[in-house]
Design an enzyme around this catalytic site. Sequence first.
Site, PDB file in Angstrom:
ATOM      1  N   VAL A 329      36.319  27.714  40.779  1.00  0.00           N
ATOM      2  CA  VAL A 329      37.271  28.537  41.520  1.00  0.00           C
ATOM      3  C   VAL A 329      37.497  27.928  42.900  1.00  0.00           C
ATOM      4  O   VAL A 329      36.553  27.652  43.634  1.00  0.00           O
ATOM      5  CB  VAL A 329      36.758  29.982  41.655  1.00  0.00           C
ATOM      6  CG1 VAL A 329      37.807  30.848  42.350  1.00  0.00           C
ATOM      7  CG2 VAL A 329      36.430  30.560  40.282  1.00  0.00           C
ATOM      8  N   ASP A 332      36.618  24.058  46.771  1.00  0.00           N
ATOM      9  CA  ASP A 332      35.431  23.843  47.589  1.00  0.00           C
ATOM     10  C   ASP A 332      34.306  23.260  46.742  1.00  0.00           C
ATOM     11  O   ASP A 332      34.506  22.873  45.599  1.00  0.00           O
ATOM     12  CB  ASP A 332      34.996  25.167  48.231  1.00  0.00           C
ATOM     13  CG  ASP A 332      34.880  26.276  47.198  1.00  0.00           C
ATOM     14  OD1 ASP A 332      33.908  26.259  46.418  1.00  0.00           O
ATOM     15  OD2 ASP A 332      35.772  27.148  47.149  1.00  0.00           O
ATOM     16  N   TYR A 334      31.219  24.873  46.141  1.00  0.00           N
ATOM     17  CA  TYR A 334      30.258  25.911  45.767  1.00  0.00           C
ATOM     18  C   TYR A 334      30.357  26.135  44.260  1.00  0.00           C
ATOM     19  O   TYR A 334      31.416  26.470  43.744  1.00  0.00           O
ATOM     20  CB  TYR A 334      30.542  27.212  46.515  1.00  0.00           C
ATOM     21  CG  TYR A 334      30.086  27.216  47.951  1.00  0.00           C
ATOM     22  CD1 TYR A 334      28.924  27.884  48.323  1.00  0.00           C
ATOM     23  CD2 TYR A 334      30.803  26.545  48.935  1.00  0.00           C
ATOM     24  CE1 TYR A 334      28.499  27.889  49.640  1.00  0.00           C
ATOM     25  CE2 TYR A 334      30.390  26.543  50.257  1.00  0.00           C
ATOM     26  CZ  TYR A 334      29.234  27.216  50.604  1.00  0.00           C
ATOM     27  OH  TYR A 334      28.808  27.215  51.913  1.00  0.00           O
ATOM     28  N   HIS A 440      11.791   7.569  50.913  1.00  0.00           N
ATOM     29  CA  HIS A 440      12.722   6.581  50.376  1.00  0.00           C
ATOM     30  C   HIS A 440      12.605   6.546  48.855  1.00  0.00           C
ATOM     31  O   HIS A 440      11.618   7.004  48.274  1.00  0.00           O
ATOM     32  CB  HIS A 440      12.424   5.194  50.950  1.00  0.00           C
ATOM     33  CG  HIS A 440      12.706   5.077  52.415  1.00  0.00           C
ATOM     34  ND1 HIS A 440      13.978   5.066  52.930  1.00  0.00           N
ATOM     35  CD2 HIS A 440      11.866   4.970  53.483  1.00  0.00           C
ATOM     36  CE1 HIS A 440      13.926   4.941  54.254  1.00  0.00           C
ATOM     37  NE2 HIS A 440      12.651   4.892  54.615  1.00  0.00           N
ATOM     38  N   CYS A 473      16.707   8.448  47.774  1.00  0.00           N
ATOM     39  CA  CYS A 473      17.909   7.749  47.325  1.00  0.00           C
ATOM     40  C   CYS A 473      17.819   7.396  45.847  1.00  0.00           C
ATOM     41  O   CYS A 473      16.778   6.932  45.371  1.00  0.00           O
ATOM     42  CB  CYS A 473      18.107   6.465  48.133  1.00  0.00           C
ATOM     43  SG  CYS A 473      18.529   6.735  49.863  1.00  0.00           S
ATOM     44  N   PHE A 478      21.563   7.996  36.761  1.00  0.00           N
ATOM     45  CA  PHE A 478      21.473   7.770  35.313  1.00  0.00           C
ATOM     46  C   PHE A 478      22.597   6.874  34.798  1.00  0.00           C
ATOM     47  O   PHE A 478      22.692   6.634  33.590  1.00  0.00           O
ATOM     48  CB  PHE A 478      21.430   9.099  34.554  1.00  0.00           C
ATOM     49  CG  PHE A 478      22.651   9.965  34.684  1.00  0.00           C
ATOM     50  CD1 PHE A 478      23.636   9.960  33.714  1.00  0.00           C
ATOM     51  CD2 PHE A 478      22.794  10.819  35.772  1.00  0.00           C
ATOM     52  CE1 PHE A 478      24.750  10.765  33.830  1.00  0.00           C
ATOM     53  CE2 PHE A 478      23.908  11.633  35.891  1.00  0.00           C
ATOM     54  CZ  PHE A 478      24.891  11.604  34.920  1.00  0.00           C
ATOM     55  N   GLU A 522      15.045  25.252  51.706  1.00  0.00           N
ATOM     56  CA  GLU A 522      15.560  26.495  51.134  1.00  0.00           C
ATOM     57  C   GLU A 522      15.096  26.678  49.694  1.00  0.00           C
ATOM     58  O   GLU A 522      14.787  27.798  49.271  1.00  0.00           O
ATOM     59  CB  GLU A 522      17.088  26.508  51.209  1.00  0.00           C
ATOM     60  CG  GLU A 522      17.722  27.836  50.844  1.00  0.00           C
ATOM     61  CD  GLU A 522      17.663  28.871  51.957  1.00  0.00           C
ATOM     62  OE1 GLU A 522      18.104  30.006  51.728  1.00  0.00           O
ATOM     63  OE2 GLU A 522      17.176  28.538  53.063  1.00  0.00           O
ATOM     64  N   GLU A 639      14.722  45.008   4.797  1.00  0.00           N
ATOM     65  CA  GLU A 639      13.619  44.200   4.290  1.00  0.00           C
ATOM     66  C   GLU A 639      13.586  42.795   4.903  1.00  0.00           C
ATOM     67  O   GLU A 639      13.171  41.839   4.264  1.00  0.00           O
ATOM     68  CB  GLU A 639      13.678  44.101   2.760  1.00  0.00           C
ATOM     69  CG  GLU A 639      13.625  45.439   2.059  1.00  0.00           C
ATOM     70  CD  GLU A 639      12.356  46.240   2.404  1.00  0.00           C
ATOM     71  OE1 GLU A 639      11.293  45.607   2.590  1.00  0.00           O
ATOM     72  OE2 GLU A 639      12.443  47.474   2.499  1.00  0.00           O
TER      73      GLU A 639
END
Length: 736
Positions: A329, A332, A334, A440, A473, A478, A522, A639
């Site tokens: 949505v 942005d 988020y 690092h 870093c 992958f 956080e 059953e």
Amino acid sequence: MKKNFSRIVSIVAFSSLLGGMAFAQPAERGRNPQVRLLSAEQSMSKVQFRMDNLQFTDVQTSKGVAQVPTFTEGVNISEKGTPILPILSRSLAVSETRAMKVEVVSSKFIEKKDVLIAPSKGVISRAENPDQIPYVYGQSYNEDKFFPGEIATLSDPFILRDVRGQVVNFAPLQYNPVTKTLRIYTEIVVAVSETAEAGQNTISLVKNSTFTGFEDIYKSVFMNYEATRYTPVEEKENGRMIVIVAKKYEGDIKDFVDWKNQRGLRTEVKVAEDIASPVTANAIQQFVKQEYEKEGNDLTYVLLVGDHKDIPAKITPGIKSDQVYGQIVGNDHYNEVFIGRFSCESKEDLKTQIDRTIHYERNITTEDKWLGQALCIASAEGGPSADNGESDIQHENVIANLLTQYGYTKIIKCYDPGVTPKNIIDAFNGGISLVNYTGHGSETAWGTSHFGTTHVKQLTNSNQLPFIFDVACVNGDFLFSMPCFAEALMRAQKDGKPTGTVAIIASTINQSWASPMRGQDEMNEILCEKHPNNIKRTFGGVTMNGMFAMVEKYKKDGEKMLDTWTVFGDPSLLVRTLVPTEMQVTAPANISASAQTFEVACDYNGAIATLSDDGDMVGTAIVKDGKAIIKLNESIADETNLTLTVVGYNKVTVIKDVKVEGTSIADVANDKPYTVAVSGKTITVESPAAGLTIFDMNGRRVATAKNRMVFEAQNGVYAVRIATEGKTYTEKVIVK
């Protein structure tokens, strides 16, 4: 390496002017307690900022000793060469469509003369050593004005699922580099209000309800959020997961999907090649968006199964991202949906990731004493330019203290200089449940210790698997020519048993130095329930909410870090922190085939109780006030045995058999007292003297009638319930 030392600002001369400002007290981790919401009305919110714990650190520069200011929750996002002047940010829920404005209602400040504020080094990558980057004074030091200028500003609006938000930024430190005057705002009160103008990044369609599973996220992100602004969708706390799997692994994912449904998370499978062939990032992104926008389908998690060549990451300049698939949505960064990946190049790679995930959620017992033990790893670098002005070691010490306060019984600290691969191997093999790494990294190893993919085969921690918050870093790149560090840990096994980790969040690119530290802080605070309005129990929920705090404070750099910080593992994984305890669960051993509900008694509120039939979810409910009343969404046959599964945070999973007895659809197949017919998208039900109800696949009642019903349906699965002559019958109907 330069030596840094803290010098606390002198407050003797200013004591009568501070107005309650707190200086030089040990800062509690988390949010600045001096920032408060004063009022919240329909079109305006007032917020008060008060300075907390202002300190200065002396650093050596080309102009001599200069000062770096810090305060609680202050973040340095100053451009390179401009004065280091931290800001503080808060998010507010705002109008869905209007432009907003911020006005300063009142302010108080004091001034400090003859101060040399050090210039910012800008955004520093963790591929660099901050101590080797010089302080360079830019053109702004020749300008006779206060920087940054405005003491309160608004960032661009963003959308988080159903709520539009905007960040208000406080700049309480204003500096004139020519007069060497530092203006310290001890208090700022602002009003953020609607204007008559149309806004940017708006919500075009406002739903009349919001997904309950995001209520705590809204309360945590937005200072002024009130749940009463919306009517929560009933009983949808767990949402829904889609597994997007490469076709070659389609037959290998069944056990995982069955378990997820069994433990209460409605889970579906979509073959990637059925979305597009060849599979493209744009096609995956569009598919997730379409699934999210389905009415009544509360998509919360997406798990990608396959390597990059099977299901590609989204690649844009400087970005390699899975996370953007969950940003639906607005324009942005988020996420509305939590994204994870089982990265695999063989069926064996996939099987071990499935096995470890199921075992972790289903089979942990009170004998698993390795839970509650954690590993903290830090480089010997960092300092004033880092988040909170902390070195990596100081940062990890803060995390270690937080974990100890929460109840972790053992913290292993591996801090440079001198950490070896053996230190890490011994910690893993001794049993740990959480790893925090700050330092690092490379595509295949941690810089601190040099523990890497070549050492993974020495791990013997069979099903004693930690999850990892990794600040480094490219540990998660992958797309590299060989399995990256995160992939190696997720695929590791010894004698056919999973070793390594159960989940890890790691970056596909070079991480910035400071902003991921705030995200990692956080994550640990959420894990340790530091924020009552933001309790998260899944790996995706904990990590994504940690990154939301990073984006709020570090703006564009935080967005880049979020996009590339990749979840390797199941985003819906129910995390464990401490040794589990047992739940007392009681439930009937039998259930009637015509039953509409099933009641479970449990002594742990918040547990999830689910009835399933061979991997198909029959119904699920949250334990509240000591009981869960499960509404049955599917027909059940006589059953047969159903499975009752109850899961809870740091609890031993309970699994019981429930036998089905009584009249079923099969018993009256040749003499049904009703008819159910489907023609196109029309469902027709007829039965004399009967109550008729149709439920959608989420258990929501979509139609009721007496005796005869004609219902125009959308594509999907429906349950038709007929109550007549003292009996209840249920039939499954598929509309295509």
